[in-house]
Write a protein that holds these residues in place. Structure first.
Motif, mmCIF file in Angstrom:
data_model
loop_
_atom_site.group_PDB
_atom_site.id
_atom_site.type_symbol
_atom_site.label_atom_id
_atom_site.label_comp_id
_atom_site.label_asym_id
_atom_site.label_seq_id
_atom_site.Cartn_x
_atom_site.Cartn_y
_atom_site.Cartn_z
ATOM 1 N N LEU A 1 0.827 -1.212 0.000
ATOM 2 C CA LEU A 1 0.000 0.000 0.000
ATOM 3 C C LEU A 1 0.864 1.265 0.000
ATOM 4 N N LEU A 2 1.952 1.253 0.761
ATOM 5 C CA LEU A 2 2.840 2.417 0.815
ATOM 6 C C LEU A 2 3.540 2.643 -0.526
ATOM 7 N N GLU A 3 3.914 1.556 -1.187
ATOM 8 C CA GLU A 3 4.607 1.670 -2.474
ATOM 9 C C GLU A 3 3.667 2.070 -3.609
ATOM 10 N N GLN A 4 2.354 1.970 -3.399
ATOM 11 C CA GLN A 4 1.394 2.364 -4.427
ATOM 12 C C GLN A 4 1.089 3.852 -4.417
ATOM 13 N N ARG A 5 1.602 4.578 -3.423
ATOM 14 C CA ARG A 5 1.382 6.023 -3.363
ATOM 15 C C ARG A 5 2.015 6.696 -4.585
ATOM 16 N N LEU A 6 1.340 7.682 -5.132
ATOM 17 C CA LEU A 6 1.840 8.376 -6.318
ATOM 18 C C LEU A 6 3.195 9.022 -6.067
ATOM 19 N N ASP A 7 3.360 9.693 -4.912
ATOM 20 C CA ASP A 7 4.641 10.354 -4.655
ATOM 21 C C ASP A 7 5.784 9.350 -4.575
ATOM 22 N N MET A 8 5.511 8.146 -4.043
ATOM 23 C CA MET A 8 6.559 7.133 -3.966
ATOM 24 C C MET A 8 6.904 6.579 -5.347
ATOM 25 N N ILE A 9 5.914 6.435 -6.204
ATOM 26 C CA ILE A 9 6.177 5.942 -7.558
ATOM 27 C C ILE A 9 6.990 6.973 -8.349
ATOM 28 N N VAL A 10 6.698 8.256 -8.148
ATOM 29 C CA VAL A 10 7.489 9.320 -8.773
ATOM 30 C C VAL A 10 8.945 9.228 -8.303
ATOM 31 N N TYR A 11 9.136 8.940 -7.019
ATOM 32 C CA TYR A 11 10.484 8.774 -6.464
ATOM 33 C C TYR A 11 11.153 7.520 -7.024
ATOM 34 N N ARG A 12 10.435 6.402 -7.056
ATOM 35 C CA ARG A 12 11.004 5.148 -7.573
ATOM 36 C C ARG A 12 11.388 5.261 -9.052
ATOM 37 N N THR B 1 14.573 12.988 -4.055
ATOM 38 C CA THR B 1 14.172 12.577 -2.710
ATOM 39 C C THR B 1 12.657 12.409 -2.660
ATOM 40 N N ILE B 2 12.157 11.747 -1.629
ATOM 41 C CA ILE B 2 10.720 11.589 -1.467
ATOM 42 C C ILE B 2 10.062 12.950 -1.232
ATOM 43 N N TRP B 3 10.787 13.871 -0.579
ATOM 44 C CA TRP B 3 10.223 15.213 -0.344
ATOM 45 C C TRP B 3 10.045 15.979 -1.657
ATOM 46 N N CYS C 1 -2.580 15.125 -11.829
ATOM 47 C CA CYS C 1 -2.969 14.747 -10.464
ATOM 48 C C CYS C 1 -1.994 15.405 -9.497
ATOM 49 N N ASN C 2 -2.524 16.096 -8.490
ATOM 50 C CA ASN C 2 -1.649 16.762 -7.513
ATOM 51 C C ASN C 2 -1.836 16.221 -6.094
ATOM 52 N N ILE C 3 -2.265 14.967 -6.008
ATOM 53 C CA ILE C 3 -2.477 14.327 -4.700
ATOM 54 C C ILE C 3 -1.420 13.239 -4.504
ATOM 55 N N GLY C 4 -0.437 13.524 -3.643
ATOM 56 C CA GLY C 4 0.675 12.598 -3.440
ATOM 57 C C GLY C 4 0.265 11.249 -2.878
ATOM 58 N N SER C 5 -0.818 11.219 -2.094
ATOM 59 C CA SER C 5 -1.247 9.968 -1.459
ATOM 60 C C SER C 5 -2.127 9.106 -2.368
ATOM 61 N N ARG C 6 -2.421 9.587 -3.574
ATOM 62 C CA ARG C 6 -3.267 8.802 -4.484
ATOM 63 C C ARG C 6 -2.635 7.434 -4.720
ATOM 64 N N ARG C 7 -3.451 6.403 -4.690
ATOM 65 C CA ARG C 7 -2.952 5.043 -4.866
ATOM 66 C C ARG C 7 -3.021 4.647 -6.339
ATOM 67 N N ILE C 8 -1.896 4.240 -6.869
ATOM 68 C CA ILE C 8 -1.801 3.854 -8.280
ATOM 69 C C ILE C 8 -2.020 2.352 -8.406
ATOM 70 N N LYS C 9 -2.824 1.958 -9.380
ATOM 71 C CA LYS C 9 -3.139 0.553 -9.596
ATOM 72 C C LYS C 9 -2.212 -0.036 -10.660
ATOM 73 N N PRO C 10 -1.958 -1.349 -10.588
ATOM 74 C CA PRO C 10 -1.141 -1.988 -11.627
ATOM 75 C C PRO C 10 -1.734 -1.741 -13.020
ATOM 76 N N GLY C 11 -0.847 -1.384 -13.960
ATOM 77 C CA GLY C 11 -1.280 -1.092 -15.321
ATOM 78 C C GLY C 11 -1.421 0.389 -15.604
ATOM 79 N N GLN C 12 -1.507 1.219 -14.553
ATOM 80 C CA GLN C 12 -1.624 2.649 -14.769
ATOM 81 C C GLN C 12 -0.264 3.264 -15.105
ATOM 82 N N THR C 13 -0.301 4.359 -15.864
ATOM 83 C CA THR C 13 0.932 5.049 -16.242
ATOM 84 C C THR C 13 1.078 6.341 -15.449
ATOM 85 N N VAL C 14 2.318 6.693 -15.180
ATOM 86 C CA VAL C 14 2.653 7.948 -14.501
ATOM 87 C C VAL C 14 3.695 8.650 -15.360
#
Length: 204
Positions: A91-102, A108-110, A128-141
């Motif tokens: 769940l933590l790794e599905q956050r949009l801000d974390m995927i942008v970092y990965r 940095t995560i900040w 999308c400007n919500i860092g906590s948004r959860r990204i689903k498998p198959g979605q593009t960022v």
């Protein structure tokens, strides 16, 4: 950003670990804790202390997540089928801000959170400007054209200290596809994370 940058280094020193694997971490120079008593020999930590430390380390790694948000994520993980610790990491790794970092769109995560908040990130082509948004498998960022020219983004993509994990598939320099929800052993943490102790902490 300066205030958070300082807090980040304080967390590293308090925990005695370089939890983001950054070359500028103060732990690289001084492995002991801060303050006048930092070099004293530490006593044996209680089970509660060990669990609390594991929780602080995992929560701290993901940036500015509040205790309320983190506990809510744990509660959601506990309701899912399977291992709660693994679910929490997923769940933590599905956050949009974390995927942008990965994806190495930010150093940095900040800064990843900042790029998202300022509207520089697109999910399936929509801003999308919500860092906590959860990204689903198959979605593009992807990054906006303006973001691709930012010095911060170019700095991140040039970093050699970390690689893009397999569950994030690059499509050119400014777009990725989130392949799947990762397991604990797939997540490239620079230090050992123990979500099982986090589960024990909240299960007391």
């Amino acid at each position: 950003m300066s205030k958070r940058h300082s807090a980040k280094h304080k967390l590293d020193r308090r925990l005695g670990e370089n939890i983001w694997g950054r070359p500028k971490s103060p732990v690289n120079k001084r492995e002991y804790g801060p303050g006048q008593h930092g070099q004293r020999r530490k006593g044996k930590m209680s089970d509660f202390g060990i669990q609390l430390r594991a929780k602080q380390k995992l929560k701290g790694y993901y940036g500015d997540i509040t205790e309320k948000q983190f506990k809510k994520t744990y509660e959601e993980a506990s309701r899912l089928k399977g291992d709660t610790g693994q679910n929490l990491i997923g769940l933590l790794e599905q956050r949009l801000d974390m995927i942008v970092y990965r994806a190495k769109f930010a150093p940095t995560i900040w800064s990843a959170r900042q790029i998202v908040n300022h509207g520089h990130v697109l999910v399936d082509g929509e801003k999308c400007n919500i860092g906590s948004r959860r990204i689903k498998p198959g979605q593009t960022v992807s990054l906006s054209s303006k973001a691709q020219e930012m010095a911060l983004v170019m700095e991140a993509q040039a970093l050699s200290e970390r690689d893009v994990p397999e569950y994030v598939a690059p499509d050119g320099a400014a777009k990725i596809t989130f392949n799947r929800v990762p397991t604990l052993d797939e997540v490239p943490y620079p230090v050992k994370m123990e979500p099982n102790l986090v589960v024990e902490f909240y299960s007391r």
